[in-house]
Design an enzyme around this catalytic site. Structure first.
Site, PDB file in Angstrom:
ATOM      1  N   GLU A 178       4.559  -4.275  12.580  1.00 23.14           N
ATOM      2  CA  GLU A 178       3.490  -3.278  12.410  1.00 23.14           C
ATOM      3  C   GLU A 178       2.364  -4.014  11.706  1.00 23.14           C
ATOM      4  O   GLU A 178       2.414  -4.261  10.500  1.00 23.14           O
ATOM      5  CB  GLU A 178       3.991  -2.081  11.598  1.00 23.14           C
TER       6      GLU A 178
ATOM      7  N   CYS B 182      -3.187   0.875   6.911  1.00 20.30           N
ATOM      8  CA  CYS B 182      -3.403   0.259   8.227  1.00 20.30           C
ATOM      9  C   CYS B 182      -3.898   1.275   9.240  1.00 20.30           C
ATOM     10  O   CYS B 182      -4.526   0.909  10.235  1.00 20.30           O
ATOM     11  CB  CYS B 182      -2.109  -0.390   8.707  1.00 20.30           C
TER      12      CYS B 182
ATOM     13  N   ASN C 108       0.796  -1.230   0.000  1.00 19.29           N
ATOM     14  CA  ASN C 108       0.000   0.000   0.000  1.00 19.29           C
ATOM     15  C   ASN C 108       0.830   1.282   0.000  1.00 19.29           C
ATOM     16  O   ASN C 108       0.378   2.316  -0.480  1.00 19.29           O
ATOM     17  CB  ASN C 108      -0.998   0.003   1.164  1.00 19.29           C
TER      18      ASN C 108
END
Length: 485
Positions: A257, A291, A158
């Site tokens: 993460e 996210c 992303n």
């Protein structure tokens, strides 16, 4: 640079020993433009043998790179920052082509991603330690910081540049060699970055890039090798758990993460227009494929309809189209599978009684587009209230009291980011403390900053990236006991 020239300028082999190299298998795979469904380029498909070669190279130069003067490491990172910035238009267009985001957002990512190189070039020369006299007078205490050793960085699709520089920057600054496994959907940006590093003088072997369709085997082999000393991963919580289990075998240092389900809470004393502006950024930036994206928009019932109406008007006006089209406000979803996942969440919610205020379905034609969507009236058990949407869908839920709003925000296994809007200073301080998230935005829809630590709690991860904290993830602490002076 036009598209054919740009694509031709990108290395398409594995990046090993400072140059583009075919896979030992000779195999390649296609990188698809999500706006058209057409092939952009074919890149080498790494095998476990290629991964071993990368770790061989990283291990061979690990001591030499660790011993390189911090100022030299800093200057290489600074030169890479300057080179990426000079080619900002090329990087932006490349990301738009392989990931789909609109060009203004790609340009924003280039600036953000490059900044990690500049930030950690400055951190490289500030790696500290300390000395002290033992309280009992029995000797001297010396504490030094040393690089952890060869690292594996696994990056998502992303943010193809920034998720790489956020790991590569501190690793190189700390004196670690690093192998990058980019997402299979977006390897081109990372391969171009590797070329940039070679051009500015990074020694061969210090950085490798391994695109692959066989990530479990390639990554698993690397993590089983005792020469690897750290893994940094950005991606789903499910994959993160697998990597943590694998890391346990060799007790690897880990930075994780992972997934998010960020609440975006709007209290009834909020500035409504500011809250809507913030929601557009927190939800629709990067097409919702982040996210940190607002996953659950929680609005106090007294203003819920007014907020929903304003947000719906803004979302309905968004033009869907290829990211390189200046008229496009939102680009395609990364691939057909992800678009299908988004559609399933919306369809299930509607079948259970939710109301679509705008959008709500895939766009017909070439590419993987999905209409920007606002949905409310969600049942308590709707899956869209639990699962990470990762797309341009704003799911709105009401609440009555501050206590209820905070409880709903915290009612998730995730704890990456959270946002809330209020004009009450006391409430701002109170709620910021009570939200269970590693990062909290107060009257802000964008919170990422290279100078700030980025990371989550609960099942959203371990460790921090960025800020002065980021380089610590790549350093071991050593205590040296010295005799009395």
């Amino acid at each position: 640079m036009n598209v054919p020239d740009l694509i031709n300028s990108v290395p398409t082999g594995l990046w090993l020993n400072g140059r583009a190299t075919p896979s030992e298998s000779g195999r390649t795979f296609d990188v698809i433009n999500p706006a058209t469904g057409e092939v952009l380029a074919s890149v080498a498909n790494a095998t476990p043998a290629d991964a071993t070669a990368a770790l061989d190279a990283a291990s061979a130069v690990a001591d030499e790179w660790a011993a390189t003067a911090p100022r030299v490491r800093a200057e290489i990172l600074r030169a890479a920052f300057e080179a990426v910035t000079a080619r900002a238009d090329d990087f932006a267009l490349l990301m738009t082509l392989e990931m789909g985001k609109i060009l203004p957002e790609s340009r924003g990512e280039v600036a953000y991603g490059a900044e990690f190189l500049r930030w950690f070039s400055e951190e490289a020369v500030r790696i500290g330690g300390r000395t002290a006299t033992a309280p009992a007078g029995t000797g001297e205490i010396a504490v030094v910081k040393e690089p952890v050793g060869p690292c594996l960085a696994i990056t998502p699709w992303n943010f193809p540049l920034a998720m790489g520089t956020r790991k590569i920057g501190p690793a190189l600054a700390a004196g670690c060699t690093v192998i990058v496994k980019p997402a299979e959907d977006t390897p081109l940006t990372m391969l171009l970055l590797a070329q940039i590093f070679a051009d500015v003088g990074l020694p061969p072997g210090v950085l490798s890039v391994l695109p692959t369709l066989d990530a479990p085997t390639v990554v698993g082999g690397l993590m089983a090798d005792p020469r690897l000393r750290k893994v940094s991963f950005t991606g789903s919580t499910g994959v993160g758990k697998i990597l943590l289990a694998q890391a346990a075998n060799n007790v690897l240092r880990t930075s994780m993460e992972l997934g998010g389900s960020a609440p975006f809470v709007v209290f009834d004393d909020a500035d409504l227009d500011k809250a809507v502006d913030g929601a557009m950024l927190a939800k629709m930036r990067n097409g919702g494929e982040a996210c940190t994206a607002a996953n659950r928009i929680l609005v106090q019932n007294g203003i819920r309809e007014a907020f929903t109406t304003k947000l719906t008007e803004r979302v309905a006006a968004m033009r869907v189209g290829p990211g390189w089209d200046a008229e496009s406000a939102i680009g395609p979803i990364i691939n057909a599978k992800q678009r299908g996942s988004i559609a399933a969440l919306v369809d299930e919610a509607v079948a259970a009684g939710a109301t679509v205020r705008t959008g709500g379905k895939p766009v017909d034609g070439a590419g993987f587009f999905y209409e920007p969507t606002v949905i409310d009236g969600l049942p308590d058990d709707a899956r869209i209230r639990r699962d990470e949407i990762f797309g341009p869908v704003a799911a709105i839920v009401g609440f009555d009291t501050e206590e209820q709003g905070v409880a709903m925000a915290n009612d998730t296994e995730y704890g990456l980011a959270a946002y809330f809007f209020t004009e009450n200073v006391g409430r701002a301080q109170r709620v910021a403390r009570r939200l269970q998230a590693g990062m909290v935005g107060v009257n802000r829809g964008v919170i990422s900053d290279p100078a700030a630590p980025f990371g989550g709690i609960k099942q959203s991860g371990l460790g921090s990236e960025g800020g002065s904290e980021g380089i610590e993830e790549y350093l071991n602490t050593k205590y040296i006991a010295l005799p009395p002076v």
